[in-house]
Design a protein around this motif. Structure first.
Motif, PDB file in Angstrom:
ATOM      1  N   ASP A  86       4.584  -1.854   8.628  1.00 56.78           N
ATOM      2  CA  ASP A  86       3.578  -2.572   8.191  1.00 56.78           C
ATOM      3  C   ASP A  86       2.029  -2.085   8.298  1.00 56.78           C
ATOM      4  O   ASP A  86       1.952  -1.083   9.200  1.00 56.78           O
ATOM      5  N   SER A  87       1.240  -2.505   7.714  1.00 52.66           N
ATOM      6  CA  SER A  87      -0.284  -2.160   7.702  1.00 52.66           C
ATOM      7  C   SER A  87      -0.885  -2.621   9.071  1.00 52.66           C
ATOM      8  O   SER A  87      -0.205  -3.433   9.543  1.00 52.66           O
ATOM      9  N   THR A  88      -1.802  -1.845   9.696  1.00 52.87           N
ATOM     10  CA  THR A  88      -2.464  -2.356  10.821  1.00 52.87           C
ATOM     11  C   THR A  88      -3.887  -2.405  10.517  1.00 52.87           C
ATOM     12  O   THR A  88      -4.493  -1.840   9.230  1.00 52.87           O
ATOM     13  N   HIS A  91      -6.075   0.227   8.451  1.00 50.15           N
ATOM     14  CA  HIS A  91      -4.910   1.376   8.140  1.00 50.15           C
ATOM     15  C   HIS A  91      -4.139   0.960   7.188  1.00 50.15           C
ATOM     16  O   HIS A  91      -2.712   0.604   7.893  1.00 50.15           O
ATOM     17  N   PRO A  92      -4.154   1.031   5.945  1.00 50.59           N
ATOM     18  CA  PRO A  92      -3.106   0.320   5.006  1.00 50.59           C
ATOM     19  C   PRO A  92      -1.937   1.244   4.901  1.00 50.59           C
ATOM     20  O   PRO A  92      -2.156   2.422   4.771  1.00 50.59           O
ATOM     21  N   ALA A  93      -0.846   0.584   4.882  1.00 48.66           N
ATOM     22  CA  ALA A  93       0.455   1.704   5.042  1.00 48.66           C
ATOM     23  C   ALA A  93       0.731   1.813   3.633  1.00 48.66           C
ATOM     24  O   ALA A  93       0.586   1.390   2.771  1.00 48.66           O
ATOM     25  N   GLU A  94       1.921   2.544   3.584  1.00 48.30           N
ATOM     26  CA  GLU A  94       2.573   2.926   1.950  1.00 48.30           C
ATOM     27  C   GLU A  94       2.911   1.618   1.334  1.00 48.30           C
ATOM     28  O   GLU A  94       2.573   1.812   0.180  1.00 48.30           O
ATOM     29  N   GLU A  96       1.539  -0.820   0.818  1.00 41.31           N
ATOM     30  CA  GLU A  96       0.201  -1.460   0.171  1.00 41.31           C
ATOM     31  C   GLU A  96      -0.446  -0.646  -0.935  1.00 41.31           C
ATOM     32  O   GLU A  96      -1.132  -1.136  -1.781  1.00 41.31           O
ATOM     33  N   SER A 158       2.150   6.364   7.991  1.00 41.36           N
ATOM     34  CA  SER A 158       2.508   5.441   7.171  1.00 41.36           C
ATOM     35  C   SER A 158       1.226   5.264   6.380  1.00 41.36           C
ATOM     36  O   SER A 158       0.520   4.387   7.126  1.00 41.36           O
ATOM     37  N   SER A 159       0.752   5.972   5.370  1.00 33.85           N
ATOM     38  CA  SER A 159      -0.664   5.824   4.800  1.00 33.85           C
ATOM     39  C   SER A 159      -0.382   5.471   3.201  1.00 33.85           C
ATOM     40  O   SER A 159       0.116   6.195   2.510  1.00 33.85           O
ATOM     41  N   ALA A 160      -0.998   4.554   2.681  1.00 34.58           N
ATOM     42  CA  ALA A 160      -1.243   4.183   1.485  1.00 34.58           C
ATOM     43  C   ALA A 160      -1.771   5.319   0.696  1.00 34.58           C
ATOM     44  O   ALA A 160      -1.414   5.525  -0.381  1.00 34.58           O
ATOM     45  N   ARG A 335       7.361  -1.687  12.543  1.00 34.43           N
ATOM     46  CA  ARG A 335       6.178  -0.933  13.500  1.00 34.43           C
ATOM     47  C   ARG A 335       6.681  -0.004  14.242  1.00 34.43           C
ATOM     48  O   ARG A 335       7.916   0.309  14.483  1.00 34.43           O
TER      49      ARG A 335
END
Length: 338
Positions: A86-88, A91-94, A96, A158-160, A335
Motif C-alpha cells: 500500500d501507498s504511504t 509515497h505512492p506505491a506501484e 497507484e 514499491s514506487s508508482a 505493508r
C-alpha cells in the motif's frame, strides 16, 4: 486467411531454444528451489491451492486476475511482491500507477497469507504466494500444470514511478523490447499474451484503435470489420474518459472463447490470425514473422500451447527474484515489516 507455416521441425526448434533460454541457471543468489517449504511449511502449497480453489468457486474471474497480478508484479523490480504494498503519505506505491489501477483480487492474496500465517508464521513470502496462486489459477482455468520453484523473498520498495509495463497499444517491437528487458524473448511474449483469451478489457484501452488510429485512418485497418462494428457499439466514444477508465464499460478479451471468459486455452491465436484481437499489443503478434508462425502453431496444437505456457510462466516467475537474506518475509503483504 492463409497463414504461412514453418516446417514442424523448425517451429519445435524455436520452442526448444526458448526452453533452453528458460533453463539457463540464474546467479547463485537468485536460485529458487522446488519444495523450498518442504520442511519449514510443508502444507504451504496445498494451502494456497485450497484458498484459490475456494475463491474461484465463488467467482471464476479470480483466475485471470491472479495470472495478471503475477505478471504485473514480476515486470517491476522482479517477482518480489512489491505490487501488493500500500501507498504511504507522499509515497505512492506501484498499485497507484495507471497500469495497475485495474488490478483485482488482491484480497485473495490476503486470504492466502492469513491462512499460511496461521500454519507457519513468518515463513512463506508474499512473492511466493502470488507466484503459486498464478500457477494454481492456470491449472484451474486451463489444465496448465507445472512445478514451480519457490524461495522468493519480499521486496521492500514499491514506487508508482517505476511502473513501466508494455502499453496495451504497444507495437510488436516495443512489446518485445520490454520483454527482453526482463530476460524474456519472442516465444515467451507470444505465449504469455495467450492469457489474453481470458477476462475483459476496459473500453478506455482500445479507443484509439476504434476512433483515432492515425492520420490516414480513424480505425485500425488490421482489425476485422465485424469486430470493429461490435466494439464501436459497445464502446461509443462519449462513454470513456481517462479519469474513469477503471470503471468504464468492459468487453471480452476474446469474443470466441470455447471455455468462456475465464478459461485458458489456445483460442486467442485463431482470433489474432483473423484480425480479431481486441488489444493492439495482441494483434501486433500477426505483424511479426516469428510470432505469427508461433501463433499459427499454437492455434492448431493446443497441447503445445499448454506446455510452453507452463515453461514461460516458470521463466517469468524467476525474473530478478530476491532470495536468502535479501528483502524480507512480510507478515502483512500490504505493508513492510518495519
Amino acid at each position: 486467411m492463409a497463414v504461412a507455416l514453418l516446417p514442424r521441425h523448425s517451429l519445435l526448434l524455436l520452442l526448444a531454444l526458448g526452453a533452453v533460454q528458460a533453463a539457463v541457471p540464474p546467479p547463485p543468489q537468485a536460485q529458487l528451489q522446488l519444495g523450498f517449504y518442504a520442511r519449514s511449511c510443508p502444507r504451504a502449497e496445498a494451502i494456497v491451492r485450497r484458498v484459490v480453489r475456494r475463491r474461484a468457486a465463488r467467482d471464476r474471474s479470480v483466475l485471470p486476475a491472479l495470472i495478471r497480478l503475477h505478471f504485473h508484479d514480476c515486470f517491476v523490480r522482479g517477482c518480489d511482491g512489491s505490487v501488493l504494498i500500500d501507498s504511504t503519505p507522499g509515497h505512492p506505491a506501484e498499485k497507484e500507477a495507471p497500469p495497475n489501477l485495474t488490478l483485482r483480487m488482491l484480497d485473495v492474496v490476503d486470504d492466502v497469507k492469513a491462512a499460511v500465517e496461521r500454519a507457519c508464521p513468518g515463513v512463506v513470502s508474499c512473492a511466493d504466494i502470488v507466484a503459486l496462486a498464478a500457477r494454481d489459477a492456470a491449472a484451474m482455468a486451463g489444465r496448465v500444470r507445472y512445478e514451480l520453484p519457490t524461495g522468493r523473498r519480499d521486496g521492500t520498495v514499491s514506487s508508482a514511478a517505476e511502473v513501466n509495463l508494455p502499453s496495451p497499444s504497444a507495437s510488436f517491437a516495443e512489446a518485445l523490447s520490454a520483454f527482453r528487458s526482463i530476460g524474456l524473448g519472442v516465444v515467451d511474449l507470444t505465449t504469455l499474451l495467450g492469457s489474453h483469451t481470458m477476462g475483459f478489457c476496459h473500453c478506455g484501452l482500445i479507443m484509439n484503435r476504434l476512433y483515432n488510429y492515425n492520420s490516414t485512418s480513424p480505425f485500425d485497418p488490421t482489425m476485422d470489420t465485424g469486430l470493429l462494428a461490435v466494439l464501436r457499439r459497445r464502446c461509443p466514444p462519449h462513454m470513456v474518459t481517462p479519469q474513469n477508465q477503471s470503471r468504464d464499460v468492459i468487453v471480452p478479451m476474446n469474443f470466441v472463447a470455447p471455455l468462456g471468459p475465464f478459461g485458458l486455452d489456445n483460442s486467442f491465436y485463431p482470433s489474432v490470425l483473423a484480425g480479431r484481437a481486441v488489444l493492439q499489443i495482441d494483434q501486433e503478434l500477426a505483424s511479426s514473422g516469428a510470432a505469427r508462425r508461433i501463433a499459427a502453431m499454437f492455434a492448431s496444437r493446443p497441447g503445445n500451447f499448454r506446455v510452453q505456457f507452463a515453461k514461460s510462466m516458470v521463466k517469468l516467475g524467476g525474473v530478478n527474484v530476491l532470495t536468502e537474506k535479501q528483502g524480507e518475509v512480510r507478515l502483512n503483504c500490504r505493508r513492510l515489516n518495519s
